[in-house]
Design a protein around this motif. Structure first.
Motif, PDB file in Angstrom:
ATOM      1  N   UNK B 140     -24.966  -0.724 -47.039  1.00  0.00           N
ATOM      2  CA  UNK B 140     -25.337  -2.015 -47.633  1.00  0.00           C
ATOM      3  C   UNK B 140     -25.917  -1.808 -49.034  1.00  0.00           C
ATOM      4  N   UNK B 141     -26.820  -0.870 -49.129  1.00  0.00           N
ATOM      5  CA  UNK B 141     -27.439  -0.616 -50.438  1.00  0.00           C
ATOM      6  C   UNK B 141     -26.391  -0.155 -51.444  1.00  0.00           C
ATOM      7  N   UNK B 142     -25.455   0.648 -50.965  1.00  0.00           N
ATOM      8  CA  UNK B 142     -24.406   1.136 -51.858  1.00  0.00           C
ATOM      9  C   UNK B 142     -23.506  -0.005 -52.301  1.00  0.00           C
ATOM     10  N   UNK B 143     -23.212  -0.895 -51.372  1.00  0.00           N
ATOM     11  CA  UNK B 143     -22.374  -2.047 -51.741  1.00  0.00           C
ATOM     12  C   UNK B 143     -23.083  -2.892 -52.788  1.00  0.00           C
ATOM     13  N   UNK B 144     -24.379  -3.069 -52.604  1.00  0.00           N
ATOM     14  CA  UNK B 144     -25.141  -3.859 -53.576  1.00  0.00           C
ATOM     15  C   UNK B 144     -25.237  -3.135 -54.916  1.00  0.00           C
ATOM     16  N   UNK B 145     -25.197  -1.801 -54.845  1.00  0.00           N
ATOM     17  CA  UNK B 145     -25.245  -1.013 -56.080  1.00  0.00           C
ATOM     18  C   UNK B 145     -23.857  -0.845 -56.685  1.00  0.00           C
ATOM     19  N   UNK B 146     -22.855  -1.479 -56.057  1.00  0.00           N
ATOM     20  CA  UNK B 146     -21.467  -1.368 -56.517  1.00  0.00           C
ATOM     21  C   UNK B 146     -20.974   0.075 -56.456  1.00  0.00           C
ATOM     22  N   UNK B 147     -21.520   0.826 -55.514  1.00  0.00           N
ATOM     23  CA  UNK B 147     -21.079   2.203 -55.313  1.00  0.00           C
ATOM     24  C   UNK B 147     -20.136   2.217 -54.123  1.00  0.00           C
ATOM     25  N   UNK B 148     -18.913   1.883 -54.428  1.00  0.00           N
ATOM     26  CA  UNK B 148     -17.922   1.696 -53.380  1.00  0.00           C
ATOM     27  C   UNK B 148     -17.702   2.966 -52.561  1.00  0.00           C
ATOM     28  N   UNK B 149     -17.660   4.095 -53.230  1.00  0.00           N
ATOM     29  CA  UNK B 149     -17.366   5.347 -52.547  1.00  0.00           C
ATOM     30  C   UNK B 149     -18.478   5.709 -51.552  1.00  0.00           C
ATOM     31  N   UNK B 178     -19.014  -7.131 -51.051  1.00  0.00           N
ATOM     32  CA  UNK B 178     -18.254  -6.574 -52.172  1.00  0.00           C
ATOM     33  C   UNK B 178     -17.306  -5.462 -51.731  1.00  0.00           C
ATOM     34  N   UNK B 179     -17.556  -4.839 -50.599  1.00  0.00           N
ATOM     35  CA  UNK B 179     -16.663  -3.757 -50.173  1.00  0.00           C
ATOM     36  C   UNK B 179     -15.667  -4.205 -49.107  1.00  0.00           C
ATOM     37  N   UNK B 180     -15.868  -5.410 -48.600  1.00  0.00           N
ATOM     38  CA  UNK B 180     -14.931  -5.854 -47.562  1.00  0.00           C
ATOM     39  C   UNK B 180     -13.524  -6.048 -48.108  1.00  0.00           C
ATOM     40  N   UNK B 181     -13.393  -6.186 -49.404  1.00  0.00           N
ATOM     41  CA  UNK B 181     -12.063  -6.319 -49.994  1.00  0.00           C
ATOM     42  C   UNK B 181     -11.525  -4.979 -50.485  1.00  0.00           C
ATOM     43  N   UNK B 182     -12.292  -3.933 -50.319  1.00  0.00           N
ATOM     44  CA  UNK B 182     -11.811  -2.611 -50.731  1.00  0.00           C
ATOM     45  C   UNK B 182     -10.680  -2.160 -49.825  1.00  0.00           C
ATOM     46  N   UNK B 183      -9.807  -1.361 -50.395  1.00  0.00           N
ATOM     47  CA  UNK B 183      -8.621  -0.931 -49.638  1.00  0.00           C
ATOM     48  C   UNK B 183      -8.991  -0.152 -48.385  1.00  0.00           C
ATOM     49  N   UNK B 184     -10.093   0.563 -48.450  1.00  0.00           N
ATOM     50  CA  UNK B 184     -10.432   1.441 -47.330  1.00  0.00           C
ATOM     51  C   UNK B 184     -11.094   0.699 -46.179  1.00  0.00           C
ATOM     52  N   UNK B 185     -11.599  -0.518 -46.426  1.00  0.00           N
ATOM     53  CA  UNK B 185     -12.502  -1.137 -45.469  1.00  0.00           C
ATOM     54  C   UNK B 185     -11.824  -1.407 -44.109  1.00  0.00           C
ATOM     55  N   UNK B 186     -10.790  -2.209 -44.128  1.00  0.00           N
ATOM     56  CA  UNK B 186     -10.154  -2.563 -42.851  1.00  0.00           C
ATOM     57  C   UNK B 186      -9.524  -1.352 -42.169  1.00  0.00           C
ATOM     58  N   UNK B 187      -8.818  -0.475 -42.932  1.00  0.00           N
ATOM     59  CA  UNK B 187      -8.280   0.718 -42.263  1.00  0.00           C
ATOM     60  C   UNK B 187      -9.369   1.568 -41.601  1.00  0.00           C
ATOM     61  N   UNK B 188     -10.533   1.641 -42.231  1.00  0.00           N
ATOM     62  CA  UNK B 188     -11.621   2.429 -41.644  1.00  0.00           C
ATOM     63  C   UNK B 188     -12.067   1.816 -40.317  1.00  0.00           C
ATOM     64  N   UNK B 189     -12.247   0.510 -40.303  1.00  0.00           N
ATOM     65  CA  UNK B 189     -12.644  -0.150 -39.060  1.00  0.00           C
ATOM     66  C   UNK B 189     -11.552  -0.030 -38.008  1.00  0.00           C
ATOM     67  N   UNK B 190     -10.312  -0.122 -38.477  1.00  0.00           N
ATOM     68  CA  UNK B 190      -9.195   0.016 -37.526  1.00  0.00           C
ATOM     69  C   UNK B 190      -9.186   1.419 -36.924  1.00  0.00           C
ATOM     70  N   UNK B 191      -9.471   2.418 -37.734  1.00  0.00           N
ATOM     71  CA  UNK B 191      -9.524   3.792 -37.219  1.00  0.00           C
ATOM     72  C   UNK B 191     -10.636   3.927 -36.173  1.00  0.00           C
ATOM     73  N   UNK B 192     -11.749   3.264 -36.438  1.00  0.00           N
ATOM     74  CA  UNK B 192     -12.865   3.336 -35.492  1.00  0.00           C
ATOM     75  C   UNK B 192     -12.490   2.673 -34.168  1.00  0.00           C
TER      76      UNK B 192
END
Lengths: 352, 524
Positions: B140-149, B178-192
């Motif tokens: 969460x803090x990273x998303x707020x800091x715009x630190x997507x990685x 801000x990270x829910x639209x990142x390319x990695x977000x949904x695939x990561x949850x899907x992997x989980x």
């Protein structure tokens, strides 16, 4: 062989002969008659401009014909897009959008078939052509094998389907048919000769005339004590593959209605079921029956319909191709008119 | 048992992460956080020396440099590798060690000093390997800091720790917008979800699990030793990390100095419910072939064994359990024509939902593999069309009576007409705990759970082992959720709603105690 078949063979022979002669004379040492006007080059030392607009500078009529073809619409086709857009897959785009926007367009464009390694491929080479772009003869251009790169392929290994089984099998259907025996390939029906060039409008399911003469339907009602029996048979006519061919979810639907309102349909399609793999290690979905109309030379389709309560001696029938099941089309938000291609219809009476 | 709302579950959900449920307790508020609020221009929290005398008493010594490590040893040969774990550790290094890094992090987050909040949440994540809230808060803090990685790395770690809780929260938490639209977000949850669905207790790998040692000798990747000052040992180990004057925070929530009020959202965590886990020893190929042939002969149609288990020998003849299926089209073809079987299973081609051509019949069987195979009576496994996944077929002493039980967990699936991805619907979960003789000790059937549910019509269930009464013996807990509204919902890997349970309400909890006298689970 039908008169149409003989004509087509003659055309093929002519094209081949022309190609051979062209190959023989092509080359810088041979002086060819120059064109009256010099076309603006579409090639530089480094690359060819592969856009349809560039091609149209010299081949405007061909490009115009192509713009109305299913190849040009391969990406924009609403049925394809309804399937693609929810879950884009690279495997679809390889054939539906090889242009990929790189040539300023999408779908199957000029460069898809005619440009390789910085050269324009053609069945014959002209000096005029060589002045505007590098060219070479490609004997495989227009061959069934070349068409088969997109019209004959197996299922992906998706964990559901048998990956050793074809998803589309138009070439397999063609092999062993009368057309194959007569030396007729894909281009003889779908790229008929138009003067010196072959047609690039690529008629297919959107061409009513072509579809209408693909099969012959025979409907014969018989009055019985119990009602009305109807013998139906469909045979391939001017066609070199199964009817319908292509995607596995295409189906031809024959509807027979008695004049007193009873109706029955028959679906001509590939039927899939989940069955055990030959080695018994797993199960996969695979084709277990094929009720499509085979091409001439490989049999025909027939069935019998019973209308036990029918009082009428007359039936109306219609045959159509559905590119998707209507229920699936509805789920995709596609009007049924988008997916239904009328083929033939008629009326028949029982005879004493 | 009438449904009841589990207050603990509700409270637990509120405790979660980026919302203010993670705010410091009053005691913590007296810590440097208060000081930090007064000095928004400061990049780092005040040191203990600068804090108020009150804070000095109660607060952890935030910002106090750690004691020098004892015998730090030679520096590791490395460490130019930039794995996700490295990045996380490096970020944690930016935070001075403290007694409760999480509280400090919250202070920074409150003051919108996101970079500092990241560092301290990273410190908490690295030091305390148990709770998922630390990495989730870091995300969460990273998303707020715009630190997507870093948001991705942290969320991966959170999913590793407790995917069911994190998936639901990640999809809804405003801080992660801000990270829910990142390319990695949904695939990561899907992997989980995929990992959870595949087997009980499975999860995504932890970014902190290993460090790639890029030394000159090309050694095998190793976990750095605590002596290297690199990391804390996993939670549960006794040795505190070198270089820190406080032990790592235990998995239990920290005890506040002031008794928590309801507003503090600090609650006692309920006993942890876990699916049983055990070992699977599949049949050897020859045994599998023998069993398959016997099943094929029994049914007269080719049987496919989806999962097998060779039970630890207790007698001369090996005992096996197997989940298997056969094609009902193949079965029909024993006596019917293709047309008859098509019409039987396909019906109207326009009615996709009546297409049973792709369906199988699924079974569970016990077999004795002696000189010849002796099959027990197969038990039907209800599937919506075919077997989707055999999540579990293993041997475990679930009831802790010294004898093994067999745990079977199967999720069925149904496929739609298309051949594209996403055309599969998973449904009908079947769980069985069997005694070695094949008789049932516990059955759980989660029927066809509609994605679009209607009020009062559908339920879903899940189960787990928990020491509910604290007597040291395992109990079975079965939760049932009733869908009281009408909505489209998403499920996690075990057909349980993939969002906070209290939202849909109506969760009933049934606890079963083990009776050694009857070797059975009985309702409390």
């Amino acid at each position: 062989m039908t008169p149409r078949g003989r004509t087509a063979v003659a055309v093929v022979v002519g094209v081949v002969a022309t190609t051979v002669v062209s190959v023989a004379v092509a080359g810088p040492a041979v002086a060819l008659r120059p064109r009256d006007t010099v076309a603006e080059p579409v090639a530089t030392a480094d690359a060819i401009d592969p856009s349809p607009e560039a091609c149209a500078r010299c081949h405007g009529d061909v490009v115009d014909a192509w713009r109305g073809s299913m190849h040009a619409q391969a990406f924009a086709d609403p049925i394809f897009r309804a399937e693609l857009d929810p879950a884009p897959a690279a495997s679809c785009l390889g054939c539906h959008d090889p242009a990929g926007g790189r040539t300023g367009t999408h779908g199957v464009d000029c460069a898809t078939c005619h440009v390789r390694d910085g050269e324009v491929l053609a069945t014959r080479v002209s000096a005029a052509g060589r002045r505007v772009h590098p060219m070479r003869v490609d004997p495989q251009l227009g061959s069934v094998e070349r068409c088969g790169t997109c019209h004959q392929f197996d299922h992906e290994d998706d964990g559901i389907h048998d990956p050793t089984e074809p998803l589309q099998a138009t070439l397999d259907e063609w092999r062993g048919s009368d057309a194959a025996r007569d030396g007729l390939g894909c281009v003889d029906c779908h790229m008929p000769s138009r003067g010196r060039a072959r047609g690039h409008d690529l008629p297919g399911l959107g061409a009513a005339a072509l579809v209408g003469e693909a099969v012959t339907v025979r409907v014969r009602p018989h009055r019985t004590e119990a009602g009305l029996d109807v013998e139906v048979a469909i045979a391939g006519d001017v066609i070199g593959h199964a009817f319908p061919t292509g995607d596995i979810f295409r189906q031809a639907v024959l509807t027979v209605r008695t004049s007193d309102g009873a109706e029955q349909t028959r679906s001509l399609q590939r039927w899939e079921a989940r069955t055990a793999d030959p080695d018994g290690d797993d199960t996969h979905v695979r084709t277990v029956d094929d009720t499509r109309v085979p091409p001439p030379g490989k049999g025909y389709w027939q069935d019998s319909l019973s209308f036990p309560d029918a009082t009428s001696d007359r039936v109306d029938w219609s045959l159509e191709i559905r590119r998707l099941q209507l229920s699936v089309a509805d789920a995709r938000g596609l009007p049924s008119a988008t997916v239904v291609v009328p083929v033939q219809s008629g009326r028949a009476w029982s005879r004493p | 048992m009438p449904p009841r709302m589990p207050a603990l579950w509700l409270s637990l959900a509120i405790l979660v992460a980026c919302d203010r449920g993670e705010e410091p307790t009053p005691a913590a508020a007296a810590t440097p956080s208060a000081d930090a609020k007064k000095a928004p221009d400061e990049g780092e929290p005040k040191t203990a020396a600068a804090a108020s005398p009150e804070a000095k008493v109660d607060a952890p010594e935030i910002g106090t440099p750690p004691s020098p490590p004892v015998e730090p040893g030679p520096p590791p040969e490395v460490a130019k590798a930039t794995t996700d774990g490295d990045r996380l550790r490096a970020l944690a290094e930016d935070a001075a060690a403290s007694g409760d890094a999480s509280k400090v992090a919250w202070t920074h987050l409150e003051a919108k000093r996101y970079a500092q909040a990241q560092a301290f949440f990273a410190r908490a994540t690295v030091d305390d390997r148990g709770p998922w809230k630390h990495p989730f808060n870091l995300a969460c803090a990273s998303a707020l800091a715009k630190d997507d990685e870093m948001a991705r790395i942290a969320l991966t770690e959170a999913l590793h720790r407790d995917a069911p809780s994190v998936i639901a929260k990640a999809r809804r938490d405003a801080d992660l917008a801000s990270v829910r639209t990142s390319k990695w977000f949904e695939p990561l949850l899907a992997d989980a979800v995929e990992a959870m669905t595949d087997s009980p207790g499975a999860s995504l790998p932890s970014p902190l699990a290993a460090v790639v040692a890029v030394g000159t000798t090309g050694e095998t990747p190793t976990e750095p030793s605590p002596a290297a000052g690199e990391d804390a040992p996993p939670a549960g180990e006794d040795t505190p990390p070198a270089g820190e004057d406080t032990p790592p925070i235990a998995e239990a929530p920290p005890t506040p100095a002031v008794a928590p009020t309801e507003e503090d959202h600090v609650v006692e965590e309920p006993p942890k419910r876990k699916e049983p886990q055990g070992k699977n020893v599949p049949l050897a190929k020859a045994q599998l072939t023998t069993l398959r042939d016997a099943l094929t002969a029994k049914h007269g149609v080719k049987a496919v064994v989806k999962s097998s288990l060779l039970v630890t020998p207790t007698s001369a003849d090996p005992i096996a359990f197997a989940v298997y299926e056969y094609s009902q089209f193949d079965e029909c073809m024993k006596t019917g024509t293709k047309k008859e079987c098509r019409e039987r299973f396909r019906g109207d081609p326009e009615m996709a939902q009546t297409n049973d051509m792709r369906c199988t019949k699924a079974w569970l069987v016990r077999a004795e593999l002696g000189a010849s195979v002796t099959l027990g009576e197969p038990v039907k496994v209800t599937v919506p069309c075919t077997i989707g996944r055999v999540r579990a077929l293993f041997e475990a002493d679930v009831d802790a009576d010294g004898k093994s039980e067999i745990v079977v967990d199967v999720i069925g699936k149904r496929e739609t007409e298309g051949f594209r991805e996403g055309a599969e619907t998973y449904a009908n979960r079947t769980v069985r705990i069997l005694r070695l003789d094949g008789t049932s000790q516990f059955d759980l059937d989660v029927g066809w759970v509609l994605i679009e549910y209607a009020a009062g019509e559908e339920t879903s269930k899940r189960y787990g082992v928990v020491d509910d009464d604290g007597d040291g013996h395992p109990d079975l807990e079965v939760q049932t959720v009733e869908f009281l509204g009408q909505d489209t919902i998403e499920f996690d890997g075990v057909l349980w709603p993939a969002f906070d349970v209290p939202e849909i309400q109506g969760v009933s909890v049934q606890v079963l105690r083990y009776s050694a006298a009857t070797d059975a689970w009985v309702a409390k």
